[in-house]
Design a protein around this motif. Structure first.
Motif, PDB file in Angstrom:
ATOM      1  N   ALA A 177       0.825  -1.203   0.000  1.00 38.33           N
ATOM      2  CA  ALA A 177       0.000   0.000   0.000  1.00 38.33           C
ATOM      3  C   ALA A 177       0.861   1.256   0.000  1.00 38.33           C
ATOM      4  CB  ALA A 177      -0.932  -0.008   1.206  1.00 38.33           C
ATOM      5  N   HIS A 178       1.922   1.258   0.799  1.00 42.20           N
ATOM      6  CA  HIS A 178       2.814   2.409   0.838  1.00 42.20           C
ATOM      7  C   HIS A 178       3.538   2.583  -0.491  1.00 42.20           C
ATOM      8  CE1 HIS A 178       3.370   3.163   5.450  1.00 42.20           C
ATOM      9  NE2 HIS A 178       2.114   3.299   5.041  1.00 42.20           N
ATOM     10  N   LYS A 179       3.961   1.478  -1.090  1.00 44.28           N
ATOM     11  CA  LYS A 179       4.657   1.553  -2.380  1.00 44.28           C
ATOM     12  C   LYS A 179       3.756   2.173  -3.439  1.00 44.28           C
ATOM     13  CE  LYS A 179       7.353  -1.220  -5.638  1.00 44.28           C
ATOM     14  NZ  LYS A 179       7.909  -2.552  -5.954  1.00 44.28           N
ATOM     15  N   LYS A 180       2.479   1.789  -3.443  1.00 44.24           N
ATOM     16  CA  LYS A 180       1.529   2.352  -4.398  1.00 44.24           C
ATOM     17  C   LYS A 180       1.363   3.846  -4.159  1.00 44.24           C
ATOM     18  CE  LYS A 180      -3.296   2.003  -5.921  1.00 44.24           C
ATOM     19  NZ  LYS A 180      -4.587   1.292  -5.714  1.00 44.24           N
ATOM     20  N   ARG A 181       1.246   4.259  -2.890  1.00 42.53           N
ATOM     21  CA  ARG A 181       1.050   5.675  -2.585  1.00 42.53           C
ATOM     22  C   ARG A 181       2.300   6.482  -2.924  1.00 42.53           C
ATOM     23  NH1 ARG A 181       0.415   8.900   2.471  1.00 42.53           N
ATOM     24  NH2 ARG A 181       0.759   7.044   3.740  1.00 42.53           N
ATOM     25  N   ILE A 182       3.468   5.916  -2.678  1.00 43.39           N
ATOM     26  CA  ILE A 182       4.712   6.619  -3.017  1.00 43.39           C
ATOM     27  C   ILE A 182       4.803   6.860  -4.514  1.00 43.39           C
ATOM     28  CG2 ILE A 182       7.218   6.340  -3.132  1.00 43.39           C
ATOM     29  CD1 ILE A 182       7.027   4.977  -0.361  1.00 43.39           C
TER      30      ILE A 182
ATOM     31  N   LEU B 201      11.428   8.847  -9.105  1.00 44.09           N
ATOM     32  CA  LEU B 201      10.773   8.077 -10.164  1.00 44.09           C
ATOM     33  C   LEU B 201      11.697   7.970 -11.368  1.00 44.09           C
ATOM     34  CD1 LEU B 201       7.866   6.863 -10.440  1.00 44.09           C
ATOM     35  CD2 LEU B 201       7.235   8.946 -11.668  1.00 44.09           C
ATOM     36  N   LEU B 202      11.881   6.747 -11.874  1.00 40.32           N
ATOM     37  CA  LEU B 202      12.762   6.552 -13.023  1.00 40.32           C
ATOM     38  C   LEU B 202      12.352   5.305 -13.795  1.00 40.32           C
ATOM     39  CD1 LEU B 202      15.253   8.088 -14.120  1.00 40.32           C
ATOM     40  CD2 LEU B 202      16.674   6.398 -13.013  1.00 40.32           C
ATOM     41  N   ASP B 203      12.624   5.303 -15.114  1.00 43.00           N
ATOM     42  CA  ASP B 203      12.265   4.134 -15.919  1.00 43.00           C
ATOM     43  C   ASP B 203      13.134   2.947 -15.543  1.00 43.00           C
ATOM     44  OD1 ASP B 203      14.409   3.737 -18.473  1.00 43.00           O
ATOM     45  OD2 ASP B 203      14.421   5.684 -17.464  1.00 43.00           O
ATOM     46  N   CYS B 204      12.570   1.756 -15.698  1.00 42.54           N
ATOM     47  CA  CYS B 204      13.248   0.524 -15.272  1.00 42.54           C
ATOM     48  C   CYS B 204      14.605   0.344 -15.942  1.00 42.54           C
ATOM     49  CB  CYS B 204      12.367  -0.692 -15.563  1.00 42.54           C
ATOM     50  SG  CYS B 204      10.845  -0.757 -14.597  1.00 42.54           S
ATOM     51  N   HIS B 205      14.681   0.686 -17.233  1.00 43.78           N
ATOM     52  CA  HIS B 205      15.921   0.447 -17.975  1.00 43.78           C
ATOM     53  C   HIS B 205      17.078   1.235 -17.365  1.00 43.78           C
ATOM     54  CE1 HIS B 205      18.650  -0.301 -21.307  1.00 43.78           C
ATOM     55  NE2 HIS B 205      18.865   1.004 -21.379  1.00 43.78           N
TER      56      HIS B 205
ATOM     57  N   GLN C 228       2.339   7.126  -6.626  1.00 44.31           N
ATOM     58  CA  GLN C 228       1.369   8.160  -6.961  1.00 44.31           C
ATOM     59  C   GLN C 228       1.869   9.547  -6.560  1.00 44.31           C
ATOM     60  OE1 GLN C 228      -2.172   6.813  -4.937  1.00 44.31           O
ATOM     61  NE2 GLN C 228      -2.808   5.498  -6.625  1.00 44.31           N
ATOM     62  N   LEU C 229       2.487   9.648  -5.379  1.00 42.84           N
ATOM     63  CA  LEU C 229       2.991  10.935  -4.903  1.00 42.84           C
ATOM     64  C   LEU C 229       4.147  11.445  -5.760  1.00 42.84           C
ATOM     65  CD1 LEU C 229       2.805  10.265  -1.068  1.00 42.84           C
ATOM     66  CD2 LEU C 229       1.628  12.119  -2.275  1.00 42.84           C
ATOM     67  N   LEU C 230       5.021  10.542  -6.172  1.00 43.49           N
ATOM     68  CA  LEU C 230       6.137  10.955  -7.022  1.00 43.49           C
ATOM     69  C   LEU C 230       5.641  11.440  -8.381  1.00 43.49           C
ATOM     70  CD1 LEU C 230       8.739   8.149  -6.193  1.00 43.49           C
ATOM     71  CD2 LEU C 230       8.834  10.561  -5.501  1.00 43.49           C
TER      72      LEU C 230
ATOM     73  N   GLU D 119       6.522   2.841 -21.003  1.00 41.59           N
ATOM     74  CA  GLU D 119       7.717   2.304 -20.372  1.00 41.59           C
ATOM     75  C   GLU D 119       7.384   1.859 -18.952  1.00 41.59           C
ATOM     76  OE1 GLU D 119      10.894   5.100 -20.477  1.00 41.59           O
ATOM     77  OE2 GLU D 119      10.862   5.310 -22.660  1.00 41.59           O
ATOM     78  N   LYS D 120       8.128   0.914 -18.435  1.00 44.31           N
ATOM     79  CA  LYS D 120       7.922   0.477 -17.065  1.00 44.31           C
ATOM     80  C   LYS D 120       8.742   1.369 -16.141  1.00 44.31           C
ATOM     81  CE  LYS D 120       6.897  -4.358 -18.107  1.00 44.31           C
ATOM     82  NZ  LYS D 120       7.259  -5.775 -17.863  1.00 44.31           N
ATOM     83  N   TRP D 121       8.118   1.789 -15.047  1.00 49.23           N
ATOM     84  CA  TRP D 121       8.766   2.749 -14.152  1.00 49.23           C
ATOM     85  C   TRP D 121       8.996   2.155 -12.778  1.00 49.23           C
ATOM     86  CZ3 TRP D 121      10.307   7.731 -15.552  1.00 49.23           C
ATOM     87  CH2 TRP D 121      10.056   8.023 -16.905  1.00 49.23           C
ATOM     88  N   ASP D 122      10.149   2.498 -12.221  1.00 46.72           N
ATOM     89  CA  ASP D 122      10.529   2.030 -10.899  1.00 46.72           C
ATOM     90  C   ASP D 122      10.559   3.195  -9.913  1.00 46.72           C
ATOM     91  OD1 ASP D 122      10.870  -0.627 -11.422  1.00 46.72           O
ATOM     92  OD2 ASP D 122      13.039  -0.509 -11.738  1.00 46.72           O
ATOM     93  N   ILE D 123      10.437   2.860  -8.653  1.00 43.19           N
ATOM     94  CA  ILE D 123      10.753   3.813  -7.591  1.00 43.19           C
ATOM     95  C   ILE D 123      12.245   3.624  -7.307  1.00 43.19           C
ATOM     96  CG2 ILE D 123      10.321   4.467  -5.204  1.00 43.19           C
ATOM     97  CD1 ILE D 123       7.505   3.275  -5.525  1.00 43.19           C
ATOM     98  N   GLU D 124      13.028   4.630  -7.644  1.00 39.86           N
ATOM     99  CA  GLU D 124      14.482   4.512  -7.591  1.00 39.86           C
ATOM    100  C   GLU D 124      15.037   5.045  -6.267  1.00 39.86           C
ATOM    101  OE1 GLU D 124      18.639   4.544  -8.259  1.00 39.86           O
ATOM    102  OE2 GLU D 124      16.960   3.255  -8.754  1.00 39.86           O
TER     103      GLU D 124
END
Length: 511
Positions: free
Chosen positions: A367-372, A428-432, A374-376, A402-407
């Motif tokens: 849940a926190h990961k999803k909210r983070i 926020l950054l793309d997975c690649h 969204q906030l980013l 593109e797939k995005w990661d929380i970096e």
């Protein structure tokens, strides 16, 4: 072109011609029994109907119809009718089938019975006979075979229908066959609806060609607009399985269906087409008015989306809402029939997300990961809305494709410190890109980010700002991301979101 719906009973007197480019009948036990199961379980109470996909044909000079797609279902229905006719004298097949290169197959079908179905002298006879046998096997499993035949016969004739799609005389049936069969591409709702609406019978003879041309040109204009990826992905999370204009008809069909006297089940294949086909039937005598009204609704809906897209305040906040799971229907409820200032207030209220706990927010739960995440995303959008000159539009097309990661800004595996999953250490950054620099130090990550942007690749504005330490108050050490930097970063996010939700858009809304 006469397009719409035809029940099996409506096919009475029709002669279907199967051309040489079609393969022979090849339905197996699985397809045959699946169709019988579906029709048997389908309830036709209250004049409900069961659709068995499009039947694509082209009228021949002798008034028969060349079958471009639908041969397998047509043949299966015919075989069942041959079984039913042995139980019910009047249940003869209502239509005829003939073949360009397999003349004996037509005779085999006409004479199909318990005595002839086992003739395996050619491959067509084998598969047709096998379908006959499988149907009888299925019927034997029913509580009462005779009753089952009678009930199926009634349902099939009165309540089972094809979407009838008749190709124009100047069209190439082989090209359509290749598209539908060899490419495994089904007719889309958009293609079916276009044929339905542009049927010349819907217009006065004197104005038919002019109005058909007007709608056709407007249709192409809208399709071209929807093919603009930045516009499409602003409104959608992924590519449309059919033509992109299907999206407009999907939304309108729900409204039309909700207001219909006899609503159609929303889980049916080709739901939008069936809704508009039924509405057109109910408009008998006023077909021109119905087509003009529906097309007006299409134009208004497209114009509404274009307004969202062109107004950058609406663009960013609506884009955020759609990207985080809000439906377009829900957005309509916030925007329609309201003044501009009321719309802005309603959209902001819908987008509001808890952010007063950023200092303690971490990647410790799903849940926190999803909210983070969204906030980013929201931080990037709010920055564009509140602090830039608004010459820049956030690229939702790149973000969604593109797939995005929380970096982690400071690498979690850095041997000099413990892992830090707190918000102040996340961007926020793309997975690649994220995976390419793995656990590199902060300084190396900055170089990679700058190099990426120098190549014209997209880097979210706030991510770039983090690695340039734009949010840091103390710039004595540009080579690391320390605890003070994290605190300053969290403060900047909080201030930006406060501005966004508490009046940062006021000056823009009044323009």
């Amino acid at each position: 072109m006469a397009n719409g719906e035809k029940t099996i009973g409506d096919l009475k007197g029709h002669n279907f011609f199967v051309p040489s480019y079609q393969r022979g009948y090849r339905w197996t036990k699985d397809e045959v029994t699946a169709l019988l199961d579906d029709v048997s379980e389908f309830s036709n109470e209250g004049d409900k109907m069961y659709c068995i996909q499009p039947l694509i044909v082209k009228r021949r000079e002798d008034s028969s119809f060349e079958v471009v797609d639908g041969q397998q279902r047509l043949t299966t229905i015919y075989i069942f009718m041959k079984i039913a006719a042995q139980e019910i004298r009047s249940a003869v097949p209502p239509f005829e089938l003939s073949y360009e290169t397999r003349e004996n197959s037509s005779s085999f079908l006409k004479n199909l019975s318990d005595d002839t179905y086992s003739d395996n002298s050619n491959i067509d006879f084998y598969h047709m006979g096998l379908a006959y046998k499988n149907m009888n096997t299925w019927l034997e499993t029913q509580p009462d075979k005779s009753v089952a035949i009678q009930e199926l016969n009634t349902k099939i004739r009165k309540s089972v229908f094809f979407i009838w799609y008749e190709l124009p005389q100047d069209s190439d049936p082989i090209a359509m066959f290749t598209k539908v069969n060899l490419g495994k591409i089904s007719l889309t709702n958009g293609e079916l609806i276009k044929a339905l609406l542009l049927n010349k019978d819907n217009f006065d003879t004197s104005s038919a060609n002019k109005r058909q041309t007007e709608i056709s040109l407007a249709w192409d204009r809208i399709e071209q607009g929807l093919r603009e990826d930045s516009f499409w992905y602003f409104l959608n999370e992924k590519e449309q399985s059919g033509t992109r204009i299907d999206m407009l008809f999907d939304l309108l069909a729900k409204d039309y269906n909700n207001n219909a006297k006899n609503p159609i089940s929303t889980n049916q294949n080709y739901f939008p087409f069936l809704v508009f086909s039924a509405a057109l039937k109910n408009a008998k005598g006023s077909e021109t008015d119905f087509v003009n009204s529906l097309w007006s609704d299409v134009e208004k809906l497209y114009a509404e989306f274009r307004d969202w897209y062109s107004d950058l305040n609406k663009y960013h906040i609506i884009g955020y809402l759609i990207a985080t799971g809000t439906t377009i229907t829900e957005i309509f409820s916030l925007t329609r029939g309201k003044r501009k200032s009321e719309v802005a207030t309603a959209l902001l209220a819908k987008a509001k997300i808890k952010y007063d706990d950023l200092a303690i927010l971490a990647l410790d739960t799903t849940a926190h990961k999803k909210r983070i995440r969204q906030l980013l995303l929201l931080f990037n959008l709010a920055t564009l809305v509140c602090k830039s000159e608004k010459q820049y539009r956030f690229p939702f097309d790149i973000y969604k494709r593109e797939k995005w990661d929380i970096e982690h800004i400071h690498a979690t595996a850095d041997e000099t410190d413990d892992a830090d999953d707190s918000f102040g250490n996340l961007a926020l950054l793309d997975c690649h890109t994220n995976r390419s620099y793995k656990e590199a130090p902060f300084l190396d990550k900055r170089k990679i980010i700058i190099e990426r942007e120098s190549k014209g690749l997209f880097v979210p504005l706030c991510t770039k700002n983090v690695f340039l330490k734009v949010y840091s108050k103390n710039l004595d050490d540009m080579d690391i991301w320390n605890e003070k930097d994290k605190v300053d970063y969290v403060s900047a996010v909080t201030q930006t979101l406060n501005s966004f939700f508490n009046g940062g858009q006021d000056s823009e809304r009044d323009n």
